[in-house]
Scaffold this motif. Structure first.
Motif, PDB file in Angstrom:
ATOM      1  N   LEU A 152       0.852  -1.047   0.094  1.00  0.00           N
ATOM      2  CA  LEU A 152      -0.181   0.097   0.077  1.00  0.00           C
ATOM      3  C   LEU A 152       0.905   1.143   0.070  1.00  0.00           C
ATOM      4  O   LEU A 152       2.047   1.243   0.524  1.00  0.00           O
ATOM      5  CB  LEU A 152      -1.033   0.054   1.181  1.00  0.00           C
ATOM      6  CG  LEU A 152      -1.880  -1.232   1.351  1.00  0.00           C
ATOM      7  CD1 LEU A 152      -2.600  -1.168   2.730  1.00  0.00           C
ATOM      8  CD2 LEU A 152      -2.798  -1.175   0.215  1.00  0.00           C
ATOM      9  N   ASP A 185       1.829   4.784   1.143  1.00  0.00           N
ATOM     10  CA  ASP A 185       1.583   6.090   2.237  1.00  0.00           C
ATOM     11  C   ASP A 185       0.845   7.199   2.037  1.00  0.00           C
ATOM     12  O   ASP A 185       0.078   7.850   2.390  1.00  0.00           O
ATOM     13  CB  ASP A 185       2.866   6.153   2.871  1.00  0.00           C
ATOM     14  CG  ASP A 185       3.693   5.261   3.595  1.00  0.00           C
ATOM     15  OD1 ASP A 185       2.984   4.438   4.254  1.00  0.00           O
ATOM     16  OD2 ASP A 185       4.921   5.038   3.722  1.00  0.00           O
ATOM     17  N   ASP A 186       1.119   7.558   0.802  1.00  0.00           N
ATOM     18  CA  ASP A 186       0.683   8.859  -0.097  1.00  0.00           C
ATOM     19  C   ASP A 186       0.336   8.339  -1.257  1.00  0.00           C
ATOM     20  O   ASP A 186       1.182   8.525  -2.450  1.00  0.00           O
ATOM     21  CB  ASP A 186       1.591  10.149   0.204  1.00  0.00           C
ATOM     22  CG  ASP A 186       1.052  11.383  -0.225  1.00  0.00           C
ATOM     23  OD1 ASP A 186      -0.039  11.289  -1.188  1.00  0.00           O
ATOM     24  OD2 ASP A 186       1.616  12.318  -0.068  1.00  0.00           O
ATOM     25  N   PRO A 187      -0.847   7.975  -1.756  1.00  0.00           N
ATOM     26  CA  PRO A 187      -1.341   7.749  -2.902  1.00  0.00           C
ATOM     27  C   PRO A 187      -1.162   8.848  -4.083  1.00  0.00           C
ATOM     28  O   PRO A 187      -0.896   8.614  -5.123  1.00  0.00           O
ATOM     29  CB  PRO A 187      -2.952   7.231  -2.899  1.00  0.00           C
ATOM     30  CG  PRO A 187      -2.756   6.717  -1.561  1.00  0.00           C
ATOM     31  CD  PRO A 187      -2.014   7.664  -0.896  1.00  0.00           C
ATOM     32  N   ALA A 227      -3.589   1.107  -4.728  1.00  0.00           N
ATOM     33  CA  ALA A 227      -2.733   1.585  -3.660  1.00  0.00           C
ATOM     34  C   ALA A 227      -3.056   1.898  -2.439  1.00  0.00           C
ATOM     35  O   ALA A 227      -2.387   2.239  -1.256  1.00  0.00           O
ATOM     36  CB  ALA A 227      -1.755   2.699  -4.082  1.00  0.00           C
ATOM     37  N   SER A 228      -4.458   1.565  -2.344  1.00  0.00           N
ATOM     38  CA  SER A 228      -5.123   1.799  -1.042  1.00  0.00           C
ATOM     39  C   SER A 228      -6.085   0.489  -0.641  1.00  0.00           C
ATOM     40  O   SER A 228      -6.608   0.066  -1.596  1.00  0.00           O
ATOM     41  CB  SER A 228      -6.025   3.160  -0.846  1.00  0.00           C
ATOM     42  OG  SER A 228      -5.181   4.205  -1.047  1.00  0.00           O
ATOM     43  N   TRP A 262      -9.563   0.435   0.447  1.00  0.00           N
ATOM     44  CA  TRP A 262     -10.723   1.054   0.825  1.00  0.00           C
ATOM     45  C   TRP A 262     -11.753   0.388   1.574  1.00  0.00           C
ATOM     46  O   TRP A 262     -11.710  -0.782   1.821  1.00  0.00           O
ATOM     47  CB  TRP A 262     -11.414   1.368  -0.579  1.00  0.00           C
ATOM     48  CG  TRP A 262     -10.354   2.192  -1.686  1.00  0.00           C
ATOM     49  CD1 TRP A 262      -9.513   1.811  -2.448  1.00  0.00           C
ATOM     50  CD2 TRP A 262     -10.498   3.525  -1.592  1.00  0.00           C
ATOM     51  NE1 TRP A 262      -9.006   2.713  -2.855  1.00  0.00           N
ATOM     52  CE2 TRP A 262      -9.499   3.872  -2.591  1.00  0.00           C
ATOM     53  CE3 TRP A 262     -11.446   4.580  -0.976  1.00  0.00           C
ATOM     54  CZ2 TRP A 262      -9.249   5.282  -2.919  1.00  0.00           C
ATOM     55  CZ3 TRP A 262     -11.082   5.812  -1.460  1.00  0.00           C
ATOM     56  CH2 TRP A 262     -10.085   6.207  -2.324  1.00  0.00           C
ATOM     57  N   SER A 272      -6.556  -3.542  -5.335  1.00  0.00           N
ATOM     58  CA  SER A 272      -5.274  -3.959  -4.850  1.00  0.00           C
ATOM     59  C   SER A 272      -5.386  -5.455  -4.636  1.00  0.00           C
ATOM     60  O   SER A 272      -4.308  -6.511  -4.586  1.00  0.00           O
ATOM     61  CB  SER A 272      -5.044  -3.679  -3.313  1.00  0.00           C
ATOM     62  OG  SER A 272      -6.208  -4.404  -2.523  1.00  0.00           O
ATOM     63  N   ASP A 281     -15.208  -2.474  -4.134  1.00  0.00           N
ATOM     64  CA  ASP A 281     -14.715  -1.051  -4.348  1.00  0.00           C
ATOM     65  C   ASP A 281     -15.394  -0.762  -5.601  1.00  0.00           C
ATOM     66  O   ASP A 281     -14.663   0.151  -6.229  1.00  0.00           O
ATOM     67  CB  ASP A 281     -12.996  -1.231  -4.346  1.00  0.00           C
ATOM     68  CG  ASP A 281     -12.530  -1.660  -3.036  1.00  0.00           C
ATOM     69  OD1 ASP A 281     -12.976  -1.087  -2.210  1.00  0.00           O
ATOM     70  OD2 ASP A 281     -11.683  -2.548  -2.991  1.00  0.00           O
ATOM     71  N   GLY A 289      -9.582   2.618   5.426  1.00  0.00           N
ATOM     72  CA  GLY A 289      -9.272   3.291   4.128  1.00  0.00           C
ATOM     73  C   GLY A 289      -8.563   4.533   4.060  1.00  0.00           C
ATOM     74  O   GLY A 289      -8.128   5.095   5.347  1.00  0.00           O
ATOM     75  N   PRO A 290      -8.273   5.224   3.110  1.00  0.00           N
ATOM     76  CA  PRO A 290      -7.936   6.582   2.781  1.00  0.00           C
ATOM     77  C   PRO A 290      -8.777   7.406   3.308  1.00  0.00           C
ATOM     78  O   PRO A 290      -9.890   7.176   3.746  1.00  0.00           O
ATOM     79  CB  PRO A 290      -7.620   6.667   1.310  1.00  0.00           C
ATOM     80  CG  PRO A 290      -8.511   5.596   0.745  1.00  0.00           C
ATOM     81  CD  PRO A 290      -8.967   4.514   1.661  1.00  0.00           C
TER      82      PRO A 290
END
Length: 203
Positions: A14, A16-18, A39-40, A42, A71, A133, A185-186
């Motif tokens: 994943l 850290d900062d998409p 990359a997250s 959700w 993912s 998702d 999630g993000p």
């Protein structure tokens, strides 16, 4: 690799900062790219993966299609729950790479990636259709819900993770689980939302 909050049995690659990752990928490619949703982890996908792992009989020995796989979290959960085979569908080629890497890292086989739009099709004839998702944005949710309704009408078991953004119309699906974890999630989902799992009604 890090464990997923609601599904700690599964570890994912994943970001850290998409947003930063997105900018770097676009710079490397020299073109506009889709946001890196893969990359997250959700919240809708986390809820559905948790539900599948807690109710393995739903997928055990059956063919499964996971749409908008991202993912690969839900696909991996289905494979770990004993699905005979799992098709993980996402139109982003980076998602395909992420799904394969995450499946390998979690030691699951039998996950095949389908990197094209399946929403106008027949669900590949799968016994079980999972959509963790696909209900984040209204336009996509309309297409995903139409697809899920068709799959339920042909007799498939259809389950969808819902992040709580209000895109599941009344009467279309039955809520089968709610998770009291509003900050999964993000950051987009860090509001007082509680992710849920819905099962599509069969006619």
């Amino acid at each position: 690799m890090r464990p997923v909050a609601l599904v700690p049995e599964i570890r994912l690659l994943l970001a850290d900062d998409p947003t930063l990752l997105w900018a770097r990928l676009e710079a490397a490619e020299g073109r506009r790219l889709q946001p890196p949703f893969w990359a997250s982890a959700w919240s809708g996908g986390q809820a559905l993966a948790r539900y599948v792992l807690d109710h393995p009989a739903l997928v055990a020995g059956r063919t499964v299609l996971d749409v908008a796989s991202g993912s690969g979290l839900v696909a991996i959960a289905a494979a770990r729950a004993g699905a005979a085979s799992v098709l993980a569908n996402d139109i982003d080629p980076y998602a395909t790479a992420a799904i394969r890497a995450n499946a390998a890292a979690n030691g699951v086989g039998g996950v095949t990636c389908l990197p094209h739009d399946l929403l106008d099709g027949d669900g590949e004839g799968a016994d079980v259709i999972l959509a963790g998702d696909g209900l984040y944005e209204e336009g996509l949710a309309v297409r995903v819900l139409a697809f899920l309704t068709r799959q339920a009408a042909r007799g498939a078991l259809v389950l969808a993770g819902d992040p709580g953004r209000g895109h599941v119309p009344d009467g279309l699906m039955d809520r089968v689980a709610t998770y009291d974890r509003p900050h999964l999630g993000p950051a987009d989902d860090h509001r007082e939302r509680r992710p849920a799992v819905f099962r599509a009604r069969r006619p």
